[in-house]
Design a protein around this motif. Structure first.
Motif, PDB file in Angstrom:
ATOM      1  N   UNK A 174      30.853 -66.824  18.759  1.00  0.00           N
ATOM      2  CA  UNK A 174      31.618 -66.661  17.532  1.00  0.00           C
ATOM      3  C   UNK A 174      32.703 -65.600  17.668  1.00  0.00           C
ATOM      4  N   UNK A 175      32.533 -64.636  18.581  1.00  0.00           N
ATOM      5  CA  UNK A 175      33.539 -63.605  18.743  1.00  0.00           C
ATOM      6  C   UNK A 175      34.878 -64.150  19.202  1.00  0.00           C
ATOM      7  N   UNK A 176      34.908 -65.303  19.827  1.00  0.00           N
ATOM      8  CA  UNK A 176      36.144 -65.916  20.280  1.00  0.00           C
ATOM      9  C   UNK A 176      37.052 -66.292  19.119  1.00  0.00           C
ATOM     10  N   UNK A 177      36.506 -66.348  17.911  1.00  0.00           N
ATOM     11  CA  UNK A 177      37.310 -66.732  16.758  1.00  0.00           C
ATOM     12  C   UNK A 177      38.149 -65.573  16.236  1.00  0.00           C
ATOM     13  N   UNK A 178      37.969 -64.385  16.795  1.00  0.00           N
ATOM     14  CA  UNK A 178      38.775 -63.223  16.424  1.00  0.00           C
ATOM     15  C   UNK A 178      38.664 -62.916  14.938  1.00  0.00           C
ATOM     16  N   UNK A 179      37.434 -62.987  14.423  1.00  0.00           N
ATOM     17  CA  UNK A 179      37.213 -62.539  13.058  1.00  0.00           C
ATOM     18  C   UNK A 179      37.220 -61.011  13.027  1.00  0.00           C
ATOM     19  N   UNK A 180      37.383 -60.444  11.856  1.00  0.00           N
ATOM     20  CA  UNK A 180      37.463 -58.987  11.730  1.00  0.00           C
ATOM     21  C   UNK A 180      36.209 -58.327  12.283  1.00  0.00           C
ATOM     22  N   UNK A 181      35.063 -58.912  11.969  1.00  0.00           N
ATOM     23  CA  UNK A 181      33.797 -58.435  12.515  1.00  0.00           C
ATOM     24  C   UNK A 181      33.146 -59.580  13.266  1.00  0.00           C
ATOM     25  N   UNK A 182      32.740 -59.330  14.483  1.00  0.00           N
ATOM     26  CA  UNK A 182      32.185 -60.383  15.310  1.00  0.00           C
ATOM     27  C   UNK A 182      30.967 -61.012  14.636  1.00  0.00           C
TER      28      UNK A 182
END
Length: 270
Positions: A26-34
């Protein structure tokens, strides 16, 4: 529409617990918080987003949509209750990843932000009694009828010139006296037809044993979509893909039936 603009940018963080586990990529989506999809939302537009009876738990169509997106994307969801007059500024300053709050897709906004494909069209419904002898299918066909609509909305300005030209007799209610006043008059045969936003009128029309039906609908081009910061193209693509999947597997229709008692979403994809 958002009827009242607040003067302060206030943010209340509410964590929505999801049963789904978030995936390791999910971190690949570059959300504010992984691993977390943070959603900006002004909670106060029934039935799209509002608080449950406990005054703390957000519910409504957009809340259910946010949860479903989180499950589909493998992310936890955090909802931030944001005053409408600061909601787009909050997106620009990375307070949240996206806005899901009955945001109307406009050309001006599309120049500044990324948007998903629409997930709902907010029509204007023409509502009559089921036993009525008049069944106007368009706004033009309401000429000469006793028409009611809640005032202090954007539609006042949209239809004001037309109303002046036609001389329609209008029972003009203040929005703050609620659409229910219009339906009370229709039930008592004091008016012939109601003009109302589909997302608000649906709750009256879908009630079991009600006396009302839709005789016509007007598409004024108000489409709701999810808003994402312009630079976050990969996140916008991922949210749009998940939204497509929610339409494809029937989740969107299920949410619509649960909230509105009818299909309010399918035509957004036709």
């Amino acid at each position: 529409m958002k009827k009242i603009l607040l003067t302060l940018f206030t943010v209340l963080v509410i964590t929505v617990n999801l049963t789904a586990q978030y995936s390791g990529n999910s971190g690949k989506l570059a959300t504010i918080r992984e691993g977390v999809l943070t959603v900006g939302m002004e909670i106060g537009y029934f039935p799209m987003e509002y608080y449950d009876e406990d005054g703390r738990t957000p519910i409504g169509f957009d809340v259910s949509l946010a949860k479903a997106l989180g499950e589909k994307m493998g992310l936890k969801v955090e909802i931030m209750d944001v005053a409408w007059d600061g909601i787009f500024a909050g997106l620009q300053t990375n307070r949240y990843d996206c806005i899901i709050s009955a945001v109307t897709l406009t050309e001006e906004r599309a120049l500044r932000f990324n948007f998903t494909k629409p997930y709902m069209i907010n029509y204007q419904f023409l509502v009559v009694r089921k036993d009525s002898k008049v069944k106007p299918r368009s706004f033009d066909e309401t000429s000469g009828l006793r028409l009611a609509y809640p005032s202090d909305t954007i539609y006042n300005y949209f239809f004001a010139e037309w109303l002046d030209k036609t001389g329609i007799k209008v029972n003009d209610y203040s929005y703050y006296y609620y659409l229910s006043d219009c339906f009370d008059d229709l039930e008592q045969n004091r008016i012939d037809v109601i003009l109302a936003e589909s997302i608000e009128a649906a709750n009256f029309i879908s009630k079991p044993g009600n006396l009302f039906e839709i005789s016509g609908k007007i598409n004024i081009g108000e489409m709701f979509a999810i808003c994402i910061k312009k630079e976050k193209y990969s996140l916008a693509h991922a949210i749009d893909k998940a939204l497509d999947e929610l339409f494809g597997d029937g989740t969107m229709l299920k949410i619509s039936n649960e909230v509105f008692g009818m299909d309010m979403v399918s035509e957004a994809r036709n």
